[in-house]
Each structure stands twice: as C-alpha cells, then as structure tokens.
Design a protein around this motif. Structure first.
Motif, PDB file in Angstrom:
ATOM      1  N   GLY A 198       0.836  -1.239  -0.385  1.00 37.35           N
ATOM      2  CA  GLY A 198       0.117   0.045  -0.178  1.00 37.35           C
ATOM      3  C   GLY A 198       0.777   1.269  -0.156  1.00 37.35           C
ATOM      4  N   GLU A 199       2.074   1.184  -0.142  1.00 39.06           N
ATOM      5  CA  GLU A 199       2.864   2.387   0.085  1.00 39.06           C
ATOM      6  C   GLU A 199       2.848   3.255  -1.491  1.00 39.06           C
ATOM      7  OE1 GLU A 199       6.910   1.482   0.914  1.00 39.06           O
ATOM      8  OE2 GLU A 199       6.352   0.806   2.930  1.00 39.06           O
ATOM      9  N   ASN A 200       2.634   4.564  -1.319  1.00 32.81           N
ATOM     10  CA  ASN A 200       2.710   5.698  -2.271  1.00 32.81           C
ATOM     11  C   ASN A 200       1.863   5.178  -3.540  1.00 32.81           C
ATOM     12  OD1 ASN A 200       4.527   6.640  -0.637  1.00 32.81           O
ATOM     13  ND2 ASN A 200       6.037   7.289  -2.387  1.00 32.81           N
ATOM     14  N   ALA A 201       0.383   4.682  -3.181  1.00 30.47           N
ATOM     15  CA  ALA A 201      -0.456   4.088  -4.105  1.00 30.47           C
ATOM     16  C   ALA A 201      -0.693   5.130  -5.156  1.00 30.47           C
ATOM     17  CB  ALA A 201      -1.591   3.797  -3.596  1.00 30.47           C
ATOM     18  N   TRP A 202      -0.495   6.325  -5.045  1.00 33.23           N
ATOM     19  CA  TRP A 202      -0.701   7.295  -6.208  1.00 33.23           C
ATOM     20  C   TRP A 202       0.523   7.670  -7.052  1.00 33.23           C
ATOM     21  CZ3 TRP A 202      -0.390   8.050  -0.782  1.00 33.23           C
ATOM     22  CH2 TRP A 202       0.851   8.506  -0.139  1.00 33.23           C
ATOM     23  N   THR A 203       1.480   6.889  -6.914  1.00 31.10           N
ATOM     24  CA  THR A 203       2.354   6.854  -7.841  1.00 31.10           C
ATOM     25  C   THR A 203       2.584   5.571  -8.609  1.00 31.10           C
ATOM     26  OG1 THR A 203       4.157   5.844  -6.331  1.00 31.10           O
ATOM     27  CG2 THR A 203       3.700   8.099  -6.171  1.00 31.10           C
ATOM     28  N   ASP A 204       3.338   5.444  -9.714  1.00 30.08           N
ATOM     29  CA  ASP A 204       3.675   4.126 -10.366  1.00 30.08           C
ATOM     30  C   ASP A 204       4.528   3.352  -9.339  1.00 30.08           C
ATOM     31  OD1 ASP A 204       2.495   4.804 -12.675  1.00 30.08           O
ATOM     32  OD2 ASP A 204       4.037   5.954 -13.542  1.00 30.08           O
ATOM     33  N   TRP A 205       5.451   3.830  -8.636  1.00 29.47           N
ATOM     34  CA  TRP A 205       6.369   3.146  -7.705  1.00 29.47           C
ATOM     35  C   TRP A 205       5.774   2.213  -6.837  1.00 29.47           C
ATOM     36  CZ3 TRP A 205       6.843   2.894  -2.457  1.00 29.47           C
ATOM     37  CH2 TRP A 205       8.317   2.045  -2.137  1.00 29.47           C
ATOM     38  N   GLY A 206       4.739   2.975  -6.072  1.00 30.03           N
ATOM     39  CA  GLY A 206       3.882   1.945  -4.849  1.00 30.03           C
ATOM     40  C   GLY A 206       3.418   0.775  -5.653  1.00 30.03           C
ATOM     41  N   PRO A 207       2.406   0.743  -6.613  1.00 27.06           N
ATOM     42  CA  PRO A 207       1.719  -0.449  -6.835  1.00 27.06           C
ATOM     43  C   PRO A 207       2.781  -1.667  -7.694  1.00 27.06           C
ATOM     44  CG  PRO A 207       0.393   1.447  -7.672  1.00 27.06           C
ATOM     45  CD  PRO A 207       1.815   1.860  -7.108  1.00 27.06           C
ATOM     46  N   ARG A 208       4.113  -1.072  -8.161  1.00 24.14           N
ATOM     47  CA  ARG A 208       4.841  -1.828  -8.766  1.00 24.14           C
ATOM     48  C   ARG A 208       5.716  -2.483  -7.562  1.00 24.14           C
ATOM     49  NH1 ARG A 208       6.988   1.663 -11.731  1.00 24.14           N
ATOM     50  NH2 ARG A 208       8.935   2.147 -10.304  1.00 24.14           N
ATOM     51  N   GLN A 209       5.946  -2.042  -6.502  1.00 24.40           N
ATOM     52  CA  GLN A 209       6.574  -2.658  -5.368  1.00 24.40           C
ATOM     53  C   GLN A 209       5.498  -3.822  -4.821  1.00 24.40           C
ATOM     54  OE1 GLN A 209       9.697  -1.847  -5.026  1.00 24.40           O
ATOM     55  NE2 GLN A 209       8.676  -0.198  -6.389  1.00 24.40           N
ATOM     56  N   ASP A 210       4.292  -3.598  -4.675  1.00 22.14           N
ATOM     57  CA  ASP A 210       3.413  -4.760  -4.310  1.00 22.14           C
ATOM     58  C   ASP A 210       3.294  -5.855  -5.262  1.00 22.14           C
ATOM     59  OD1 ASP A 210       2.791  -2.853  -1.999  1.00 22.14           O
ATOM     60  OD2 ASP A 210       0.745  -2.306  -3.309  1.00 22.14           O
ATOM     61  N   VAL A 211       3.252  -5.302  -6.628  1.00 23.29           N
ATOM     62  CA  VAL A 211       3.341  -6.617  -7.593  1.00 23.29           C
ATOM     63  C   VAL A 211       4.709  -7.441  -7.348  1.00 23.29           C
ATOM     64  CG1 VAL A 211       3.730  -6.996 -10.044  1.00 23.29           C
ATOM     65  CG2 VAL A 211       1.969  -5.567  -9.232  1.00 23.29           C
ATOM     66  N   ASN A 212       5.828  -6.840  -7.116  1.00 23.19           N
ATOM     67  CA  ASN A 212       6.936  -7.621  -6.920  1.00 23.19           C
ATOM     68  C   ASN A 212       7.002  -8.483  -5.527  1.00 23.19           C
ATOM     69  OD1 ASN A 212       8.324  -6.480  -9.092  1.00 23.19           O
ATOM     70  ND2 ASN A 212       9.201  -4.475  -7.960  1.00 23.19           N
ATOM     71  N   SER A 213       6.133  -7.942  -4.411  1.00 24.36           N
ATOM     72  CA  SER A 213       6.165  -8.493  -3.487  1.00 24.36           C
ATOM     73  C   SER A 213       5.381  -9.951  -3.568  1.00 24.36           C
ATOM     74  CB  SER A 213       5.297  -8.030  -2.288  1.00 24.36           C
ATOM     75  OG  SER A 213       6.351  -6.671  -1.866  1.00 24.36           O
ATOM     76  N   ILE A 214       4.276  -9.617  -4.274  1.00 21.67           N
ATOM     77  CA  ILE A 214       3.493 -10.988  -4.744  1.00 21.67           C
ATOM     78  C   ILE A 214       4.314 -11.992  -5.692  1.00 21.67           C
ATOM     79  CG2 ILE A 214       1.619 -11.739  -6.278  1.00 21.67           C
ATOM     80  CD1 ILE A 214       0.029  -9.343  -5.502  1.00 21.67           C
ATOM     81  N   LYS A 215       5.221 -11.547  -6.304  1.00 23.95           N
ATOM     82  CA  LYS A 215       6.170 -12.456  -7.108  1.00 23.95           C
ATOM     83  C   LYS A 215       6.887 -13.167  -6.005  1.00 23.95           C
ATOM     84  CE  LYS A 215       6.720  -9.895 -11.513  1.00 23.95           C
ATOM     85  NZ  LYS A 215       7.535  -9.195 -12.154  1.00 23.95           N
ATOM     86  N   VAL A 216       7.262 -12.454  -4.948  1.00 20.72           N
ATOM     87  CA  VAL A 216       8.440 -13.273  -4.095  1.00 20.72           C
ATOM     88  C   VAL A 216       7.386 -14.202  -3.200  1.00 20.72           C
ATOM     89  CG1 VAL A 216       9.596 -13.010  -1.903  1.00 20.72           C
ATOM     90  CG2 VAL A 216       9.808 -11.166  -3.689  1.00 20.72           C
TER      91      VAL A 216
END
Length: 400
Positions: free
Chosen positions: A70-88
C-alpha cells in the motif's frame, strides 16, 4: 500467463487509490468494498487445530515478514512494489509448497494509506496464499494500524493532489475531493474482522478482550492426522504492539501465556513455538557484534536490533519452560539470523516485501516440523530460488 496476471494485479492496485483530476472518467468505476464491524464471526470447529497431511512426515511453514503493501499508491512506484512482493511470495509458495503460512506483521504500511479501509491492501497481501488454498495465520506489526502521515511535499507549490478513494457503495459522491479518504488508519480490530469474515482459510484470532489494545494473541496446536489427540507442537501468536500504542508485550499478555501454557501443556511435554513482530530486548544480548557471530546462523547482520520499548516478564517465562524451542520476529529488514539464547533460539524471519526500507534481496524463512522424534528445522528461501542458513532449532546448548 504470469505476465497477464501481474498486469491485472498492477491495474487493480493502481485503481485502489488513484490521484487524478476531478473530471476523470474513472469516477464512475471506483472500487467499493464494505467492511462489517459488528460481532466477530464464530470460529470454525477445528480453527485452533492444524494437522499433518495424511502419511506426511513433516509440516512446513513459510513466514512472510514486512511486506508493507500500500505504499505510495498514487505513484507508479507504489503498486509496482506490491506486484514484486506478490512475485516473491508466489515463488516461495510454488517452490517450497508449505502446509501453512504466517504473515509476520507489517503486512501493510497504514501510515502511507489514506483510504477508509486498508483491508483492501491486506487482502492483496494474503492473495497468493489464499489463491493456492493454503491456510495461514497473522500477527500485527507496528505499521499495520498507524495513522496516515501526510507527505510534506503535498504542502509545497504543487499542492495536495485530488484523491479518488474506495467508498461505501451507498455514498459514491463522498469519494470526490478526498471526502471518502481516511487519515486515521484502519484499526487492528477492523483489519482482523475483515480477514476472518472474508477468508475461510484464516486461522487468525482476535484473542482475549482483556488484552486490548493488543489483538492478535492466540494459540494453535499441530496434531497428527493419524492420532488427533496427539499434539505435536503448540504455536503461540502475540501482538508486540506499535502503531496505535507502545511497542511492548504487556504484563497482561505474559500472564495470559503463563495461564494458557500451564493449562494446555502443564508438564512442558509438548514443544512450543512463538511468533510476534518486534524483537524483545533479549535479541540485543545475543546479536552478533563485529562479525563475531558465535553460534548464530544467518546471512544478514547489517543493522542494530530495533527492540520493544520494555521487557515485562515474557522472556523470563520462556526461560522457565523447557518446551519453548524458538521465538520468531520480523521488524528489522536487514537481519535474518537465528542465535541461541538460554535454552531456546531467537530468530528473525527474512524481509519478504518490496515495501519498507532497505534494498536487500527478498525471501522468506521456512520452518519444517517433524515428529517421532520431534524436530524443528529452518532455512531461508530467497526470491531467486537460492536456499541458505539451514539450522536445527529443536535443540541448543544452553547460553548464559
């Protein structure tokens, strides 16, 4: 298939909280989800007991710590981190095939989530486990119910951006201009209520009401499928505080553990395994210094222990019980060691999420429990598939 799945997850996460103009056409398609905060749902009949698989010789647990969704969901960076966490998580789950998962606190970064129901992100974090039909349990960390922290740059010349927040379906107009947002955080009780009401595979519990404001305090037992009355291990889950109240395990929690353990395991015959998020102050006493790792096993020793604010009796109780085998925590993203302490082990999980501080490679701690004779083994499984730091935790040389 993987790319399409990742794209859909990324799209969903971007829709949860989108910063855009008031006239955006997305206003007509906002995501809405209600959370019921009434009487907690009744526990399933077998919700406190886990079983070894039929003919299974072991029980494997994956620990996912500090995901920080949920970090910085108003940016491109935030959702990308969540996708990466799901990959892990997906990699670890598919390669290790655990029987059970522990969400080890800081599942979300609530102080970075200005929406009414942060459970939207909590649901995303548990989705890889749920989608594979694997049961799980969770404990709270210090970031899970923090109030929103306003970014200072929002008060610069660029100004506070307009919000589009998920809202109650009955009041869609309130989502405009930030009216549907919340800057107070989602409480522990709200998060736990949502997890239990929306997920049949969750073994999490509210815990005794008299331990409030701590919430996730409960015990699960692991039994043999062949002999359900034969308990292989007890697993205790405790709320170590932080966020909405001090970072501490209280005297009331210590007394609850003492009463419960004496009642269900009076002779300390059955092994006991402990999970909470913030390390106790005892972790400081065994932390490796100047690369003199003593009998510690791990790969990351790069930061100081960030412990609870006080030690109020719990560790003394553990020292008096030969049945306690290991305590597992998260919180420090740059530590993944296990060190012997007294007659048991103090262990870190491994930073699993792309959210939060630090850029060390992500992974997960794995536990493997076997019976006849009892054995507790652990190792770290990295996101690239590398496995390291295997350690036997069911026995230890007493450390003074």
């Amino acid at each position: 298939m993987m790319m399409s799945t990742v794209f859909l997850i990324s799209l969903f996460l971007r829709l949860i909280l989108t910063v855009h103009s008031h006239n955006s056409p997305l206003d007509e398609r906002e995501i809405r989800r209600e959370i019921s905060l009434h009487t907690p749902p009744p526990s399933p009949e077998n919700s406190t007991t886990l079983h070894l698989r039929p003919f299974g010789s072991s029980f494997k647990i994956a620990l996912f710590a500090d995901l920080h969704f949920g970090e910085n969901a108003w940016t491109d960076w935030g959702p990308r981190q969540d996708v990466n966490s799901i990959k892990v998580m997906s990699t670890v789950l598919d390669e290790e095939k655990p029987d059970f998962v522990v969400y080890h606190g800081d599942v979300i970064t609530a102080n970075n989530i200005p929406i009414q129901n942060a459970s939207l992100y909590w649901d995303q974090a548990i989705s890889p486990t749920r989608d594979r039909g694997i049961p799980w349990a969770s404990v709270f960390g210090n970031h899970d119910d923090m109030p929103f922290e306003w970014p200072m740059d929002w008060f610069s010349s660029t100004g506070i951006p307009p919000f589009h927040c998920p809202m109650n379906a009955s009041c869609p107009s309130e989502s405009e201009g930030g009216k549907g947002c919340s800057f107070k955080g989602t409480t522990r009780l709200e998060l736990m209520t949502n997890e239990l009401e929306m997920n049949k595979l969750s073994y999490s519990k509210f815990g005794p009401k008299d331990l409030w404001p701590s919430v996730s305090n409960y015990v699960l037992k692991l039994s043999s499928t062949d002999d359900p009355e034969s308990v292989i291990a007890y697993m205790y889950f405790l709320d170590s505080g932080g966020g909405s109240y001090p970072e501490v395990i209280s005297n009331a929690q210590a007394e609850w553990f003492n009463r419960t353990s004496q009642e269900i395991n009076p002779n300390s015959r059955v092994p006991e395994i402990i999970f909470w998020h913030i390390p106790s102050q005892a972790y400081k006493t065994v932390a490796p210094r100047f690369y003199a790792h003593r009998k510690c096993i791990g790969s990351m020793f790069v930061e100081k222990v960030a412990s609870q604010e006080a030690e109020i009796g719990m560790m003394k109780l553990f020292e008096g019980r030969s049945s306690v085998k290991a305590v597992f925590v998260g919180h420090n993203h740059g530590l993944d060691w296990c060190c012997p302490y007294k007659n048991f082990w103090l262990c870190y999980a491994r930073h699993s999420g792309y959210g939060g501080y630090g850029n060390w490679p992500r992974g997960a701690r794995i536990l493997e429990i076997t019976q006849q004779p009892f054995s507790l083994k652990s190792w770290i499984h990295m996101e690239d598939g590398h496995v390291h730091s295997e350690v036997l935790l069911s026995s230890t040389t007493r450390e003074e």
